[in-house]
Design an enzyme around this catalytic site. Structure first.
Site, PDB file in Angstrom:
ATOM      1  N   ASN A  58       0.783  -1.207  -0.126  1.00 27.10           N
ATOM      2  CA  ASN A  58       0.117   0.080  -0.156  1.00 27.10           C
ATOM      3  C   ASN A  58       0.988   1.113  -0.066  1.00 27.10           C
ATOM      4  O   ASN A  58       1.533   1.557   0.812  1.00 27.10           O
ATOM      5  CB  ASN A  58      -1.022   0.022   1.236  1.00 27.10           C
ATOM      6  CG  ASN A  58      -1.760   1.264   1.425  1.00 27.10           C
ATOM      7  OD1 ASN A  58      -1.714   2.246   0.615  1.00 27.10           O
ATOM      8  ND2 ASN A  58      -2.265   1.340   2.594  1.00 27.10           N
ATOM      9  N   LYS A 108       0.099   4.373  -0.103  1.00 25.84           N
ATOM     10  CA  LYS A 108      -0.562   5.499   0.503  1.00 25.84           C
ATOM     11  C   LYS A 108      -0.284   6.516  -0.434  1.00 25.84           C
ATOM     12  O   LYS A 108      -0.188   6.484  -1.783  1.00 25.84           O
ATOM     13  CB  LYS A 108       0.063   5.467   1.955  1.00 25.84           C
ATOM     14  CG  LYS A 108      -0.235   4.285   2.738  1.00 25.84           C
ATOM     15  CD  LYS A 108      -0.012   4.538   4.239  1.00 25.84           C
ATOM     16  CE  LYS A 108      -0.201   3.030   5.056  1.00 25.84           C
ATOM     17  NZ  LYS A 108      -0.135   3.141   6.439  1.00 25.84           N
ATOM     18  N   HIS A 162      -9.463   0.828   4.831  1.00 26.37           N
ATOM     19  CA  HIS A 162      -8.229   1.021   5.611  1.00 26.37           C
ATOM     20  C   HIS A 162      -8.598   2.137   6.663  1.00 26.37           C
ATOM     21  O   HIS A 162      -9.311   2.863   6.861  1.00 26.37           O
ATOM     22  CB  HIS A 162      -7.023   1.703   4.561  1.00 26.37           C
ATOM     23  CG  HIS A 162      -5.951   1.646   5.399  1.00 26.37           C
ATOM     24  ND1 HIS A 162      -5.324   2.540   6.017  1.00 26.37           N
ATOM     25  CD2 HIS A 162      -4.803   0.868   5.086  1.00 26.37           C
ATOM     26  CE1 HIS A 162      -4.240   2.377   6.478  1.00 26.37           C
ATOM     27  NE2 HIS A 162      -3.807   1.271   5.908  1.00 26.37           N
ATOM     28  N   GLU A 197      -6.807   4.427   7.963  1.00 22.29           N
ATOM     29  CA  GLU A 197      -6.609   5.785   7.699  1.00 22.29           C
ATOM     30  C   GLU A 197      -7.815   6.494   6.990  1.00 22.29           C
ATOM     31  O   GLU A 197      -8.180   7.507   7.456  1.00 22.29           O
ATOM     32  CB  GLU A 197      -5.408   5.838   6.746  1.00 22.29           C
ATOM     33  CG  GLU A 197      -4.199   5.757   7.692  1.00 22.29           C
ATOM     34  CD  GLU A 197      -3.005   5.208   7.122  1.00 22.29           C
ATOM     35  OE1 GLU A 197      -2.862   5.529   5.810  1.00 22.29           O
ATOM     36  OE2 GLU A 197      -1.925   4.926   7.589  1.00 22.29           O
ATOM     37  N   GLU A 207      -5.696  -5.270  10.411  1.00 28.46           N
ATOM     38  CA  GLU A 207      -4.390  -4.381  10.500  1.00 28.46           C
ATOM     39  C   GLU A 207      -4.875  -3.719  11.975  1.00 28.46           C
ATOM     40  O   GLU A 207      -5.725  -2.519  12.047  1.00 28.46           O
ATOM     41  CB  GLU A 207      -4.600  -3.336   9.595  1.00 28.46           C
ATOM     42  CG  GLU A 207      -4.229  -3.868   8.107  1.00 28.46           C
ATOM     43  CD  GLU A 207      -3.609  -2.760   7.448  1.00 28.46           C
ATOM     44  OE1 GLU A 207      -2.491  -3.081   6.812  1.00 28.46           O
ATOM     45  OE2 GLU A 207      -4.077  -1.561   6.884  1.00 28.46           O
ATOM     46  N   GLY A 226       2.485   2.051  10.774  1.00 30.46           N
ATOM     47  CA  GLY A 226       3.380   3.013  10.775  1.00 30.46           C
ATOM     48  C   GLY A 226       4.076   3.225  12.249  1.00 30.46           C
ATOM     49  O   GLY A 226       4.643   4.231  12.052  1.00 30.46           O
ATOM     50  N   SER A 254       3.364  -2.664  10.279  1.00 27.38           N
ATOM     51  CA  SER A 254       4.755  -2.437  10.463  1.00 27.38           C
ATOM     52  C   SER A 254       5.326  -3.888  10.005  1.00 27.38           C
ATOM     53  O   SER A 254       5.981  -4.337  10.783  1.00 27.38           O
ATOM     54  CB  SER A 254       4.900  -2.308  12.019  1.00 27.38           C
ATOM     55  OG  SER A 254       4.538  -0.847  12.413  1.00 27.38           O
TER      56      SER A 254
HETATM   57  P1  PGA Z   1       2.812  -0.027   7.654  1.00 25.84           P
HETATM   58  O1  PGA Z   1       1.191   0.332   7.137  1.00 25.84           O
HETATM   59  O2  PGA Z   1       3.295  -1.138   6.984  1.00 25.84           O
HETATM   60  O3  PGA Z   1       3.779   1.126   7.462  1.00 25.84           O
HETATM   61  O4  PGA Z   1       2.658  -0.060   9.189  1.00 25.84           O
HETATM   62  C1  PGA Z   1       0.359  -1.025   6.720  1.00 25.84           C
HETATM   63  C2  PGA Z   1      -0.871  -0.563   6.044  1.00 25.84           C
HETATM   64  O5  PGA Z   1      -1.303   0.753   6.696  1.00 25.84           O
HETATM   65  O6  PGA Z   1      -1.529  -1.024   5.533  1.00 25.84           O
END
Ligand code: PGA
Length: 247
Positions: free
Chosen positions: A9, A11, A95, A97, A165, A171, A211
């Protein structure tokens, strides 16, 4: 029976030129990939370029979101049909976010999932609890609510992917332990079995996200109910994403 899927992803990272360079590198480094599937989800602006660069290679591509209507006066939105025209195999839906910053709810997740399915795109439906929800013992209740609302009315003949997740692991560099992830995945698979049938539960891929890094991927994948990863930060470099895919 479940072929592992590792999806990146991006983003809101990478221009068209950057995606082209990345795609050429990744195509090369994943040459001959077998026994697992890799996909990347760049920003909308770079999807056409990704389609050109990845076409005929081992890497699939997808979108990070989509709107549920086919077309209309929805300024700034992108429909499932527009994505399938670009050959998107996947679309991330719900997601955290988007839930956190853009008002996504289980009801809109459900509409987006159906729109994707209607266009022949496999939705990657995201679920996961916040730190506060985990610390107050609500993880399972939250996952159940998100599954119930997000997957409402889903036909057991449909093909979807689910990504667990935990919001506190995204993140932050703080990965769920393999045991914590397995617990949530086992619950999710059990829920699918109860609500959509044993065959659906046995064939649906459950990805872990939050992560994921080259050095924790193997221990996550050793868990019986983890069928792949949804990778944010660590997918942005060809080298680290390659190591994750080839765990
Ligand atoms: P990350 O994000 O690997 O940077 O923790 C995962 C995601 O948001 O899909």
């Amino acid at each position: 029976m479940r072929k592992p899927l590792i999806a990146g992803n991006f983003k809101m990272f990478k221009t068209v030129a950057e995606v082209r360079a990345y795609a050429r590198g990744l195509r090369h480094s994943l040459d001959g990939l077998s026994g697992r599937e890799a996909a990347v989800c760049p920003p909308f602006t770079a999807l056409a370029a990704a389609a050109e660069e990845f076409k005929g290679g081992p890497v699939a591509w997808g979108a990070q979101n989509l709107h549920w209507e086919k077309q209309g006066a929805f300024t700034g939105e992108i429909s499932a049909g527009m994505l399938s025209e670009l050959g998107c195999r996947y679309a991330i839906v719900g997601h955290s976010e988007r839930r956190q910053y853009f008002g996504e709810t289980d009801a809109t997740v459900n509409k987006r999932m159906n729109a994707a399915l209607g266009a022949g795109i496999t939705p990657i439906v995201c679920i996961g609890e916040t730190l506060q929800e985990r610390e107050t013992g609500q993880t399972i209740v939250v996952l159940e609510r998100q599954l119930q609302g997000g997957l409402q009315g889903l036909a057991p003949s449909a093909s979807i992917v689910i990504a667990y997740e935990p919001v506190w692991a995204i993140g932050t560099g703080k990965t769920a332990t393999p045991a914590q992830a397995q617990e949530a995945h086992a619950f999710t698979r059990g829920w699918l079995a109860k609500n959509l049938g044993q065959a659906f539960a046995a064939s649906t891929r459950l990805l872990y996200g939050g992560s994921v890094k080259p050095d924790n991927m193997s221990s996550l994948m050793a868990q019986p109910d983890i069928d792949g990863g949804l990778v944010g930060g660590a997918c942005l470099e060809v080298e680290s994403f390659t190591r994750i895919v080839r765990y």
